[in-house]
Scaffold this motif. Structure first.
Motif, mmCIF file in Angstrom:
data_model
loop_
_atom_site.group_PDB
_atom_site.id
_atom_site.type_symbol
_atom_site.label_atom_id
_atom_site.label_comp_id
_atom_site.label_asym_id
_atom_site.label_seq_id
_atom_site.Cartn_x
_atom_site.Cartn_y
_atom_site.Cartn_z
ATOM 1 N N TYR A 162 8.311 -33.878 -1.916
ATOM 2 C CA TYR A 162 7.741 -33.009 -2.956
ATOM 3 C C TYR A 162 6.346 -32.550 -2.554
ATOM 4 O O TYR A 162 5.974 -31.396 -2.768
ATOM 5 N N LEU A 163 5.579 -33.478 -1.931
ATOM 6 C CA LEU A 163 4.235 -33.129 -1.460
ATOM 7 C C LEU A 163 4.320 -31.953 -0.499
ATOM 8 O O LEU A 163 3.595 -30.973 -0.623
ATOM 9 N N ALA A 164 5.258 -32.073 0.457
ATOM 10 C CA ALA A 164 5.378 -31.041 1.480
ATOM 11 C C ALA A 164 5.799 -29.707 0.874
ATOM 12 O O ALA A 164 5.323 -28.650 1.266
ATOM 13 N N ARG A 165 6.680 -29.762 -0.108
ATOM 14 C CA ARG A 165 7.219 -28.507 -0.621
ATOM 15 C C ARG A 165 6.347 -27.872 -1.704
ATOM 16 O O ARG A 165 6.227 -26.661 -1.773
ATOM 17 N N PHE A 166 5.771 -28.711 -2.573
ATOM 18 C CA PHE A 166 5.093 -28.139 -3.734
ATOM 19 C C PHE A 166 3.576 -28.321 -3.708
ATOM 20 O O PHE A 166 2.891 -27.838 -4.594
ATOM 21 N N GLY A 167 3.077 -29.076 -2.757
ATOM 22 C CA GLY A 167 1.633 -29.301 -2.711
ATOM 23 C C GLY A 167 1.218 -30.467 -3.593
ATOM 24 O O GLY A 167 1.961 -30.912 -4.454
ATOM 25 N N GLU A 168 -0.005 -30.911 -3.361
ATOM 26 C CA GLU A 168 -0.523 -32.126 -3.982
ATOM 27 C C GLU A 168 -0.451 -32.114 -5.506
ATOM 28 O O GLU A 168 0.112 -32.999 -6.132
ATOM 29 N N LYS A 169 -1.050 -31.059 -6.115
ATOM 30 C CA LYS A 169 -1.187 -31.032 -7.576
ATOM 31 C C LYS A 169 0.172 -31.088 -8.264
ATOM 32 O O LYS A 169 0.410 -31.907 -9.144
ATOM 33 N N THR A 170 1.054 -30.211 -7.835
ATOM 34 C CA THR A 170 2.374 -30.142 -8.467
ATOM 35 C C THR A 170 3.137 -31.447 -8.267
ATOM 36 O O THR A 170 3.778 -31.946 -9.190
ATOM 37 N N ALA A 171 3.047 -31.994 -7.066
ATOM 38 C CA ALA A 171 3.785 -33.232 -6.772
ATOM 39 C C ALA A 171 3.305 -34.365 -7.671
ATOM 40 O O ALA A 171 4.109 -35.151 -8.186
ATOM 41 N N THR A 172 2.002 -34.440 -7.888
ATOM 42 C CA THR A 172 1.465 -35.485 -8.765
ATOM 43 C C THR A 172 1.945 -35.277 -10.195
ATOM 44 O O THR A 172 2.356 -36.205 -10.880
ATOM 45 N N PHE A 173 1.898 -34.022 -10.597
ATOM 46 C CA PHE A 173 2.368 -33.655 -11.931
ATOM 47 C C PHE A 173 3.838 -34.061 -12.110
ATOM 48 O O PHE A 173 4.217 -34.683 -13.102
ATOM 49 N N PHE A 174 4.642 -33.760 -11.110
ATOM 50 C CA PHE A 174 6.063 -34.145 -11.134
ATOM 51 C C PHE A 174 6.185 -35.650 -11.267
ATOM 52 O O PHE A 174 6.999 -36.161 -12.033
ATOM 53 N N HIS A 175 5.344 -36.348 -10.481
ATOM 54 C CA HIS A 175 5.427 -37.805 -10.465
ATOM 55 C C HIS A 175 5.156 -38.376 -11.856
ATOM 56 O O HIS A 175 5.876 -39.230 -12.352
ATOM 57 N N ILE A 176 4.099 -37.846 -12.492
ATOM 58 C CA ILE A 176 3.716 -38.354 -13.818
ATOM 59 C C ILE A 176 4.840 -38.119 -14.823
ATOM 60 O O ILE A 176 5.158 -38.970 -15.639
#
Ligand code: HEM
Lengths: 280, 471
Positions: B73-87
């Motif tokens: 997810y980090l690779a595809r969506f970038g840091e911010k979005t990936a963290t948001f997804f994670h939360i």
């Protein structure tokens, strides 16, 4: 004569029958009505023979399977269901004027099946996962449902057309059934579609369970079929408990069909998933 | 009914408290809160809202790929979005807390709504429709009045007249006599069956989640295992018995497309064979509630060599490519010295074979083909097959039959809810006055009103025809 030729002919007969129905509507000529119906019935018969022949041919090739297992065949069956259901409604409710809206959908399905470059028309053998009777049940039930939703959308379009038209050129829409009857027909076809879609989702789940050991895996195709199912459940509730009918119901019928189309074609073209139709 | 009263205690509280006097007892405030919550969960607005929420949020999981690692997810969506997804648990949204919360809300909604409405529906079902006054009949949505000559009325067998619509019940009362045809009263339960079926499906799915498992295992031919690995976290799951893969074969169409994957599985209990069966995709093996599905395979650079000296039992050897094997008792030496194939799949293999001190012989064998080789005057039936692992999906789902039962109930309930309706037709014959009888024909249906209206009109016309009077 082989099945490919017959199904090819069907594409053009559906085009011609669409034109007949549109002509009927535009020029308000009741006399042509019988001709249009008769012609459409013959076209349906030709397509039925084509489908049966395709089945027989698959046995002659030593493959032996129902003609319902890839994108091409599903589109052909979709068109078949639309016309069969349409003719039934025409007969049952003694109304001819739905034709100009419903029959072209069958033509578009056939034309897309025949002319889209990405669609393989050959009778190819089945990969192991598709060798299941549940698959046949799944495809048949889903597409009867889809066909009903297509007709509900056609009726919705007609409803909107008629309410808009009433103000100025009333003459052109006199052939169309009265609004309350149209509204009732939209509701009925939606219910019919909803039940078949329910059975379609259930047979799909049973098939998945016998092939992979999970009846539900939230793959995009499954999820979208569930979204579509929810959409119609919401519509039926809104109509039943909040009295949403008329224009609103017509618009919902169109939106629902958009969801059906996305489930059927959009998911394959735009999203990735287990279902093999997209790959073919 | 008593249970329903128990479930709605404020209904009693309301009856026993005077709203004009402020109630000093806290239980009343609590009851009031309960009542507000009940009203909230009984509303159809909430049903439409939660169905919309579930439908809309479901879209997320079809657009964002599910079940990948955080790195992907980090690779595809970038840091911010990936963290948001994670939360928000987006990578596993269909098993996230908030998605379960939505489903739970729908379930509570269904339960409360059904309990709230059921008494009314039940009253309508059990109502005695014969106990009705001509005034109420006259106020029905479908109603027609006739006045006919008494002798004419006497010639008509009303029971038989109504027969096409069903058997009529009869009653006489102060106003005259009354016929009632009532059909499909229990169809009012259809909606409740549909809603119940959804709860049944939820229960079945929950039981599967709690008491079942989903796992998989890669099992090389001739190997056995007594455990599989969970799909979610690869944790080992003991089976309680042993499963052995006897063989795995792939069958091809002439075009080269795969026709069939087939594994022969044997179940062993304490070393004893209890069951042997072939499985293919779409035809799994079930034993003690655990089901084995054919799901994948893996070819190995190894071979199974099956040697049967004429007149004696065969023996199986598993050997790597280009390695010599010895069968001491028979004085045999052999190996696979060459192989041809496409991709990872061996199509044929070259066998090197030596008996005692005799001359070694070599020969190409097609995969899984049995040939007879002769050396030192003795025949040997030999088969070479590439070694495969069969990939088995293994699942136990004790809830699946409940889910299927729920599905059946759903379809049946939908049929009842949509295609059957509660229809009543009354025919009231008033007392004779001035040699005439006043007839009221009335009808009501809870569904499919257009079709009912048509039937009703036909009946009215029949009466006109029979009696020669206009309604
Ligand atoms: C996926 C979920 C649901 C499905 C498939 C479903 C299905 C149905 C169907 C088929 C009907 C009959 C409609 C008609 O006759 O036109 C109905 C009616 C109704 N539903 Fe649902 N429903 C669902 C969820 C809910 C929920 C969560 C509620 C909660 C309040 C609810 C409340 C009602 C009510 C109040 C009616 C009208 C019943 C009556 O008064 O006869 N439904 N539903």
């Amino acid at each position: 004569m082989d099945s490919a030729q017959l199904l090819g002919i069907t594409t053009f007969t559906y085009l011609f029958s669409s034109l007949l129905y549109v002509f009927l509507l535009v020029f308000n000529t009741q006399r042509l009505a019988r001709v249009a119906t008769g012609f459409t019935a013959v076209a349906l018969a030709v397509q039925t023979i084509g489908l049966i022949l395709r089945w027989v041919e698959s046995y002659q090739m030593g493959i032996g399977r129902a003609p319902l297992t890839n994108m091409y065949e599903s589109l052909v069956f979709f068109a078949w269901s639309i016309v069969a259901l349409y003719l039934y409604i025409e007969w049952k409710f003694a109304t001819r004027a739905i034709g100009p809206f419903a029959v072209p959908l069958a033509f578009f399905a056939m034309a897309y099946a025949s002319f889209a470059g990405s669609i393989d028309k050959s009778i190819s053998p089945l990969v192991p996962a598709l060798q299941s009777n549940w698959l046949v049940a799944h495809v048949v039930t889903c597409f009867i449902g889809y066909a009903a939703f297509a007709i509900a959308a056609a009726l919705g379009l007609m409803y909107l057309f008629k309410t808009r038209d009433q103000a100025n050129t009333a003459s052109r829409t006199t052939l169309l059934p009265p609004l309350p009857i149209l509204d009732d027909l939209i509701h009925k076809t939606m219910i019919f579609g909803f039940i078949w879609l329910s059975v379609g989702i259930i047979t799909g789940a049973i098939w998945a369970n016998s092939a992979w050991g999970t009846y539900w895996s939230w793959d995009p195709k499954e999820t979208w079929s569930l979204i579509t199912w929810f959409f119609y459940a919401i519509t039926l509730h809104a109509r039943y408990t909040r009295g949403w009918n008329g224009d609103r119901l017509a618009v919902l019928a169109l939106c629902g069909f958009a969801s059906v189309l996305f489930t059927y074609l959009g998911v394959n073209l735009l999203l990735s998933g287990l279902h093999s139709y997209g790959a073919s | 009914m008593f249970i329903i009263t128990l479930l709605r205690p404020w209904a009693v509280a309301r009856r026993h408290s005077r709203p004009t006097i402020a109630n000093p007892f806290p239980p009343f405030a609590f009851m009031k809160l309960l009542q507000q919550m009940w009203t909230f969960f009984a509303s159809v607005q909430l049903a439409i809202f939660s169905l919309c929420c579930i439908a809309l949020t479901s879209i997320i999981g079809t657009v964002v790929p599910q079940g990948e690692t955080h790195a992907e997810y980090l690779a595809r969506f970038g840091e911010k979005t990936a963290t948001f997804f994670h939360i928000l648990d987006i990578p596993r949204m269909y098993s996230s807390w908030w998605f379960y919360a939505l489903l739970t809300m729908l379930a509570i909604n269904l339960v409360v709504c059904s309990i709230d409405r059921f008494p009314t529906a039940w009253r309508l079902i059990r109502a005695n429709s014969l106990d009705i006054s001509p005034a109420r009949l006259a106020a029905m949505s479908s109603v027609r009045h006739f006045v006919i000559k008494a002798p004419v009325a006497a010639t008509i067998n009303w029971q038989q007249f109504l027969r096409p619509f069903g058997r009529a019940q009869e009653a006489s009362n102060a106003h005259g006599s009354l016929f009632l045809v009532e059909r499909g009263r229990y169809s009012r339960l259809g909606v409740y069956l549909v809603h119940l079926s959804i709860l049944v499906i939820f229960v079945g799915a929950g039981i599967g989640q709690l008491f079942g498992f989903k796992g998989s295992v890669m099992l090389p031919e001739q190997n056995e295992t007594d455990r599989v690995f969970a799909t979610a976290d690869s944790a080992p799951i003991p089976l309680g018995f042993t499963v052995r893969c006897q063989s795995f074969t792939i069958d091809y169409y002439d075009s080269g497309m795969v026709k069939e994957y087939r594994s022969r599985l044997t179940i062993l209990e304490e070393g004893r064979e209890v069951l042997s069966r072939d499985i293919v995709v779409n035809s799994p093996l079930q034993y003690k509630g655990i089901t084995f599905y054919q799901s994948s395979y893996k070819p190995h650079p190894e071979f199974i060599v099956d040697i049967a000296p004429a007149g004696s039992a065969a023996k199986l050897f598993t050997l790597p490519f280009q390695e010599e094997r010895v069968w001491e008792e028979r004085g045999l030496r052999f190996g696979v010295i060459n192989a041809e194939g496409s991709g990872q799949r061996a199509v044929r293999a070259k066998l090197w074979f030596k008996v005692g001190d005799g001359e070694p012989v070599t020969r190409w064998l097609a995969d899984n083909e049995t040939v007879t080789m002769t050396s030192e005057g003795k025949d040997y039936a030999i088969r070479i097959k590439q070694l495969y692992s069969t990939g088995l999906q293994v699942a136990r789902d004790p809830g699946v039959w409940i889910v299927y039962g729920g599905c059946l109930l759903l379809v049946f309930g939908l049929y009842v809810a949509f295609f059957l309706s509660h229809r009543r037709i009354w025919l009231s014959l008033g007392k004779e006055e001035n040699g005439c009888v006043a007839i009221i024909l009335a009808g009501v249906t809870n569904k499919n009103k257009l079709a009912f209206a048509k039937t009703f009109e036909q009946l009215a016309e029949d009466i006109e025809r029979r009696t020669g009077t206009a309604g």
